[in-house]
Structures are given as structure tokens and as C-alpha cells.
Design an enzyme around this catalytic site. Structure first.
Site, PDB file in Angstrom:
ATOM      1  N   HIS A 138       0.725  -1.207  -0.084  1.00 24.91           N
ATOM      2  CA  HIS A 138       0.076  -0.093   0.072  1.00 24.91           C
ATOM      3  C   HIS A 138       0.901   1.216   0.103  1.00 24.91           C
ATOM      4  CE1 HIS A 138      -3.091   2.984   1.297  1.00 24.91           C
ATOM      5  NE2 HIS A 138      -4.062   2.237   0.931  1.00 24.91           N
ATOM      6  N   ILE A 178       2.246   4.137   1.750  1.00 24.11           N
ATOM      7  CA  ILE A 178       1.432   5.083   2.531  1.00 24.11           C
ATOM      8  C   ILE A 178       0.708   4.558   3.500  1.00 24.11           C
ATOM      9  CG2 ILE A 178      -0.467   6.655   2.095  1.00 24.11           C
ATOM     10  CD1 ILE A 178       0.681   7.410  -0.579  1.00 24.11           C
ATOM     11  N   GLY A 238      -5.623   5.012   5.209  1.00 21.26           N
ATOM     12  CA  GLY A 238      -6.491   5.680   6.289  1.00 21.26           C
ATOM     13  C   GLY A 238      -7.191   4.742   7.297  1.00 21.26           C
ATOM     14  N   VAL A 239      -7.760   3.603   6.900  1.00 25.69           N
ATOM     15  CA  VAL A 239      -8.384   2.945   8.027  1.00 25.69           C
ATOM     16  C   VAL A 239      -7.484   2.639   9.296  1.00 25.69           C
ATOM     17  CG1 VAL A 239      -9.969   1.837   6.588  1.00 25.69           C
ATOM     18  CG2 VAL A 239      -7.894   0.794   6.874  1.00 25.69           C
ATOM     19  N   GLU A 298      -7.811   3.751  13.237  1.00 22.42           N
ATOM     20  CA  GLU A 298      -7.594   2.734  14.105  1.00 22.42           C
ATOM     21  C   GLU A 298      -6.665   3.174  15.066  1.00 22.42           C
ATOM     22  OE1 GLU A 298      -7.936  -0.398  16.822  1.00 22.42           O
ATOM     23  OE2 GLU A 298      -9.117   0.289  15.176  1.00 22.42           O
TER      24      GLU A 298
END
Length: 162
Positions: free
Chosen positions: A60, A66, A69-70, A74
Site C-alpha cells: 500500500h 502510504i 486511512g483505516v 484505528e
């Protein structure tokens, strides 16, 4: 608590062992390395050191790693959970009980992402307690990198005993 300001600051740091006593998460989903300061019932600041060896870094994205976003969400939620723990501990005026409650994530509102987090970065997660309503803890959270906003969200969680 000590009246010496330097001693008070040292008491407001939570190392990895203290984090593991409060959160059930473990590698690779423990996304807080250290709590650097906090004020129970108000706010908490934590840090995560991002390594090129993170499980997501190879995929990723392969040409530029990077942090997803999840995972930023978290990490913010874990900072909120830690703030809830230290707040609950302060209300009880004791150390963490032997049978610690769990804080479950029940909602994320208005998540925004402003800039990427990459290996080599050390983002700070900042959680602020807004209020507790009928057992739901409402937080404002953000991720900062070099004093710049990376991400933000409203986080809701609830406490349950095991």
C-alpha cells in the site's frame, strides 16, 4: 501525584507495557507505541513510529508506501480508548483494575485525510474527550505530523467489562 513538575510529566507517560495492560491489541494491530502526555478526562497525546517493515508497507502502495486511512482511524481510536482508560482510572482514583474493561469502537464521524503518513514518520495521535452520553464516550481525534494536521475524526466508543 508529586508536586514536582518534572515528576508530574514523567507520571503522564505510558510506555508500551502500560499500553498493553490497557488495550487488547497486539502486533500488527497495536498502533500506539507510547503515550507522551495526557490529562484524564480531557486529552491524550500518543505516538506511533512508522517503519518500512509495517505489514502494509509492501502493498500500500509498492512504489510509495502510504499508511492506509483505516489504520490512521484505528490509531486515533486506540488513543481515544487509552484516554477513556486513564479517565476511568482517575475517577476510581486507583491503578488499572486486574480485570480491565474493553472499550469498543461504535462510530466514526467526519473522517478527513489531509496528507500521507509514510515509513520514517512518527505521527502523533491526539484525542480529546468531548463528553459521555448514556454510556457512549464521544471524542474528537486527530493525527499530527510535524505540527501539521494529517487526519481527523469524531470517535465514539463504549465500555464493556469482560
Amino acid at each position: 501525584m508529586s508536586s514536582d513538575p518534572s515528576q508530574q510529566a514523567a507520571e503522564r507517560v505510558i510506555n508500551l507495557d502500560g499500553i498493553k495492560r490497557r488495550l487488547p491489541h497486539r502486533y500488527p494491530f497495536l498502533l500506539i507505541d507510547r503515550v507522551v502526555d495526557y490529562s484524564p478526562g480531557e486529552w491524550l497525546r500518543a505516538v506511533k513510529n512508522i517503519s518500512a517493515n509495517e505489514p502494509w508497507a509492501a502493498g500500500h502502495f509498492p512504489d510509495r508506501a502510504i499508511m492506509p486511512g483505516v489504520l490512521l482511524v484505528e490509531a486515533m481510536a486506540q488513543a481515544c480508548g487509552l484516554l477513556a482508560f486513564v479517565t476511568d482510572e482517575a475517577r476510581a482514583d486507583t491503578e488499572m483494575p486486574s480485570e480491565a474493561p474493553l472499550f469498543y469502537l461504535v462510530g466514526v464521524d467526519d473522517a478527513r485525510f489531509k496528507q500521507p503518513v509514510e515509513p520514517g514518520d512518527s505521527p502523533h495521535m491526539v484525542a480529546s474527550l468531548e463528553r459521555v452520553v448514556r454510556g457512549i464516550w464521544l471524542f474528537k481525534a486527530r493525527v499530527e505530523l510535524n505540527d501539521r494536521l494529517v487526519a481527523s475524526a469524531g470517535i465514539r466508543c463504549t465500555m464493556r467489562t469482560m
